[in-house]
Design a protein around this motif. Structure first.
Motif, PDB file in Angstrom:
ATOM      1  N   ARG A  45       8.693 -33.825  95.302  1.00  0.00           N
ATOM      2  CA  ARG A  45       7.683 -34.477  94.463  1.00  0.00           C
ATOM      3  C   ARG A  45       7.891 -35.993  94.414  1.00  0.00           C
ATOM      4  NH1 ARG A  45       4.793 -30.483  91.904  1.00  0.00           N
ATOM      5  NH2 ARG A  45       5.812 -28.436  91.902  1.00  0.00           N
ATOM      6  N   GLY A  46       8.150 -36.551  95.606  1.00  0.00           N
ATOM      7  CA  GLY A  46       8.269 -37.990  95.751  1.00  0.00           C
ATOM      8  C   GLY A  46       9.639 -38.559  95.455  1.00  0.00           C
ATOM      9  N   VAL A  47      10.604 -37.709  95.087  1.00  0.00           N
ATOM     10  CA  VAL A  47      11.954 -38.173  94.760  1.00  0.00           C
ATOM     11  C   VAL A  47      12.900 -37.810  95.895  1.00  0.00           C
ATOM     12  CG1 VAL A  47      13.867 -38.019  93.129  1.00  0.00           C
ATOM     13  CG2 VAL A  47      11.509 -37.905  92.297  1.00  0.00           C
ATOM     14  N   ASN A  48      13.669 -38.785  96.372  1.00  0.00           N
ATOM     15  CA  ASN A  48      14.665 -38.530  97.417  1.00  0.00           C
ATOM     16  C   ASN A  48      15.907 -37.896  96.799  1.00  0.00           C
ATOM     17  OD1 ASN A  48      12.852 -39.817  99.084  1.00  0.00           O
ATOM     18  ND2 ASN A  48      14.030 -41.708  99.230  1.00  0.00           N
ATOM     19  N   VAL A  49      16.335 -36.764  97.344  1.00  0.00           N
ATOM     20  CA  VAL A  49      17.463 -36.027  96.791  1.00  0.00           C
ATOM     21  C   VAL A  49      18.400 -35.618  97.924  1.00  0.00           C
ATOM     22  CG1 VAL A  49      18.197 -34.004  95.457  1.00  0.00           C
ATOM     23  CG2 VAL A  49      15.988 -35.091  94.959  1.00  0.00           C
ATOM     24  N   TYR A  50      19.706 -35.866  97.740  1.00  0.00           N
ATOM     25  CA  TYR A  50      20.721 -35.339  98.643  1.00  0.00           C
ATOM     26  C   TYR A  50      21.419 -34.166  97.964  1.00  0.00           C
ATOM     27  CZ  TYR A  50      20.298 -39.594 101.452  1.00  0.00           C
ATOM     28  OH  TYR A  50      19.827 -40.605 102.244  1.00  0.00           O
ATOM     29  N   PRO A  51      21.748 -33.105  98.713  1.00  0.00           N
ATOM     30  CA  PRO A  51      22.471 -31.977  98.102  1.00  0.00           C
ATOM     31  C   PRO A  51      23.743 -32.403  97.379  1.00  0.00           C
ATOM     32  CG  PRO A  51      21.660 -31.351 100.264  1.00  0.00           C
ATOM     33  CD  PRO A  51      21.370 -32.820 100.111  1.00  0.00           C
ATOM     34  N   SER A  52      24.440 -33.420  97.901  1.00  0.00           N
ATOM     35  CA  SER A  52      25.681 -33.857  97.250  1.00  0.00           C
ATOM     36  C   SER A  52      25.419 -34.424  95.854  1.00  0.00           C
ATOM     37  CB  SER A  52      26.401 -34.899  98.114  1.00  0.00           C
ATOM     38  OG  SER A  52      25.562 -36.013  98.356  1.00  0.00           O
ATOM     39  N   GLN A  53      24.212 -34.979  95.625  1.00  0.00           N
ATOM     40  CA  GLN A  53      23.885 -35.456  94.287  1.00  0.00           C
ATOM     41  C   GLN A  53      23.794 -34.292  93.308  1.00  0.00           C
ATOM     42  OE1 GLN A  53      20.294 -37.718  95.751  1.00  0.00           O
ATOM     43  NE2 GLN A  53      21.001 -39.222  94.252  1.00  0.00           N
ATOM     44  N   VAL A  54      23.205 -33.195  93.771  1.00  0.00           N
ATOM     45  CA  VAL A  54      23.102 -32.007  92.922  1.00  0.00           C
ATOM     46  C   VAL A  54      24.496 -31.472  92.619  1.00  0.00           C
ATOM     47  CG1 VAL A  54      22.169 -29.656  92.765  1.00  0.00           C
ATOM     48  CG2 VAL A  54      20.831 -31.469  93.876  1.00  0.00           C
ATOM     49  N   GLU A  55      25.351 -31.450  93.644  1.00  0.00           N
ATOM     50  CA  GLU A  55      26.719 -30.974  93.439  1.00  0.00           C
ATOM     51  C   GLU A  55      27.442 -31.802  92.388  1.00  0.00           C
ATOM     52  OE1 GLU A  55      30.539 -31.552  96.105  1.00  0.00           O
ATOM     53  OE2 GLU A  55      29.399 -29.798  96.798  1.00  0.00           O
ATOM     54  N   ALA A  56      27.275 -33.118  92.450  1.00  0.00           N
ATOM     55  CA  ALA A  56      27.962 -33.996  91.506  1.00  0.00           C
ATOM     56  C   ALA A  56      27.543 -33.706  90.065  1.00  0.00           C
ATOM     57  CB  ALA A  56      27.684 -35.458  91.851  1.00  0.00           C
TER      58      ALA A  56
END
Length: 446
Positions: A346-357
């Protein structure tokens, strides 16, 4: 942490002072000498490079300084696939001592080759890396990286032997036996992916084996991006210093760079064998020290498979400030993700490592998670599957409240709205090697 004996104290680490503490001016002069040689080697022996250099209007002799490397074309993973299997080699296949290859699950595998001298250098650099991470001659190194065509297992194995360690070649899987042998053999060092080390810690706890009371002192973890939160969790659960190691099969395998156990702050990239750049992944313009971008690596001493300006797709930054350990080689700061793994939700850049953190260490959750991607109409949607920690309330009301907490925290920390599925203990898949953090269930639009 109950660590090793005095002879293996934290003050003992394998230094090659002549190479690892070389003044930066001398290091640059060595790089320039070796870069000229490898450009000539690639141009003379690899048709792909000869065509690329000619098209860019450059030849090996065009290089007068390290800064001139920007005039030369990049190398991509697709170049290895387009020249499958042996077209990127600078020597006849008959002169190679070993071949490795990727799984090829997304197309043709990438094939990499080594001469005997390449293998010697790889073992030397892995020994240097393990020493940098805290290993010492005589240590027991429990190697849970996968063996076979994946470079991790054999790379760590021969490097540990070169350092003078006793190697336990476990590979991945059979986690209960891994835990038993870690304890019985008195391993000092664990080599594994961070996600599999987490699995080992969990199985040890369930088995009543407290590895924090064993001689285990260091974990050398790599092959996938991981967060500082996961480092803290592994250190607490295993009673170790958790150290990051970096490498790519196309460049060499593990041992291209490694954190020192002294500072645990960025990976020392071995500049006597590799030239590191960071570029803007969109414009490909060079970035300065400290600026975030895509890591680009040129091999300086590879014979069989020289790589010129290889785009790793890994997102990081370089730091050339002095390190507390005394090594002068620049540091590659923790890889936060890959630009080809970036999700746009939805227009937001996300890396899996950010979710992990965000998730690791969250109250009431275990550190196991998986991101599930779906498509709702024209938009991508993300569901994060998380798992309750042992002893956490798991009635429907408690799980709904926990999902709401996690959803709010991800929104506030990352800025993306997603669904949260709270699973019971053991319901999120465990890693036996590289973790599969993203499950893509999207279908191409009609």
């Amino acid at each position: 942490m109950i660590g090793r004996s005095a002879v293996h104290s934290a003050e003992v680490f394998m230094f090659d002072p002549a190479a690892e503490t070389m003044p930066r001016k001398s290091l640059g002069a060595l790089q320039l000498e070796r870069l000229k040689r490898v450009l000539g080697h690639a141009y003379a022996n690899v048709p792909h490079y000869r065509r690329g250099f000619d098209a860019a209007g450059v030849k090996p002799e065009s290089l007068a300084s390290l800064a001139d490397i920007v005039r030369f074309p990049f190398t991509l993973k697709t170049d290895l696939r387009d020249n499958y299997p042996f077209g990127m080699f600078a020597l006849p296949r008959q002169q190679l001592a070993r071949l490795h290859a990727s799984s090829g699950t997304t197309g043709k595998p990438t094939v990499v080759g080594y001469t005997g001298a390449d293998l010697d250098r790889w073992a030397d650099l892995m020994a240097r890396s393990l020493g940098c991470a805290g290993a010492a001659p005589g240590d027991v190194v429990h190697n849970a990286y996968g063996y076979g065509l994946f470079t991790g297992g054999l790379g760590a194995h021969y490097g540990a032997e070169r350092l003078g360690c006793t190697v336990v070649p476990m590979s991945g899987g059979g986690t209960e036996r891994q835990v038993q042998l870690l304890n019985d053999f008195g391993a000092n060092v664990l080599c594994a992916t961070p996600s599999y080390a987490l699995n080992i810690a969990e199985v040890a706890e369930a088995s009543g084996i407290d590895l924090r009371r064993s001689p285990l002192s260091y974990g050398v973890f790599g092959a996938e991006p991981w967060s500082e939160a996961l480092r803290k969790d592994l250190q607490e659960r295993l009673g170790i210093k958790a150290v990051d190691i970096y490498g790519l099969s196309e460049i060499m395998g593990p041992g291209v760079a490694c954190e020192c156990h002294v500072a645990q702050s960025g990976l020392h990239g071995w500049e006597d064998h590799f030239l590191f750049e960071v570029v803007d992944p969109e414009t490909l313009a060079p970035k300065q020290f400290g600026e975030v971008g895509e890591l680009v690596i040129t091999t300086l001493t590879k014979e069989a498979l020289p790589m010129i300006r290889y785009r790793t797709r890994d997102i990081t930054r370089l730091d050339d400030t002095p390190c507390a350990c005394g090594r002068t080689h620049l540091r590659i700061m923790r890889v936060t993700g890959r630009d080809d793994d970036m999700l746009i939700i939805r227009g937001v850049n996300v890396y899996p490592s950010q979710v992990e953190a965000v998730l690791v260490g969250f109250p009431g959750l275990s550190p196991h998670y998986q991101i599930v991607l779906t498509r709702a109409g024209a938009l991508d949607a993300m569901t994060v599957e998380v798992e309750l920690a042992p002893g956490a309330a798991d009635d429907d009301g408690a799980r709904e409240r926990k999902a709401a907490e996690v959803r709010h925290h991800i929104k506030s920390m990352i800025g993306v709205t997603c669904d949260i599925a709270v699973k019971r203990q053991g319901e999120v898949p465990r890693s036996q090697g590289k973790a599969v953090r993203v499950k893509d269930q999207r279908k191409a639009p009609n």
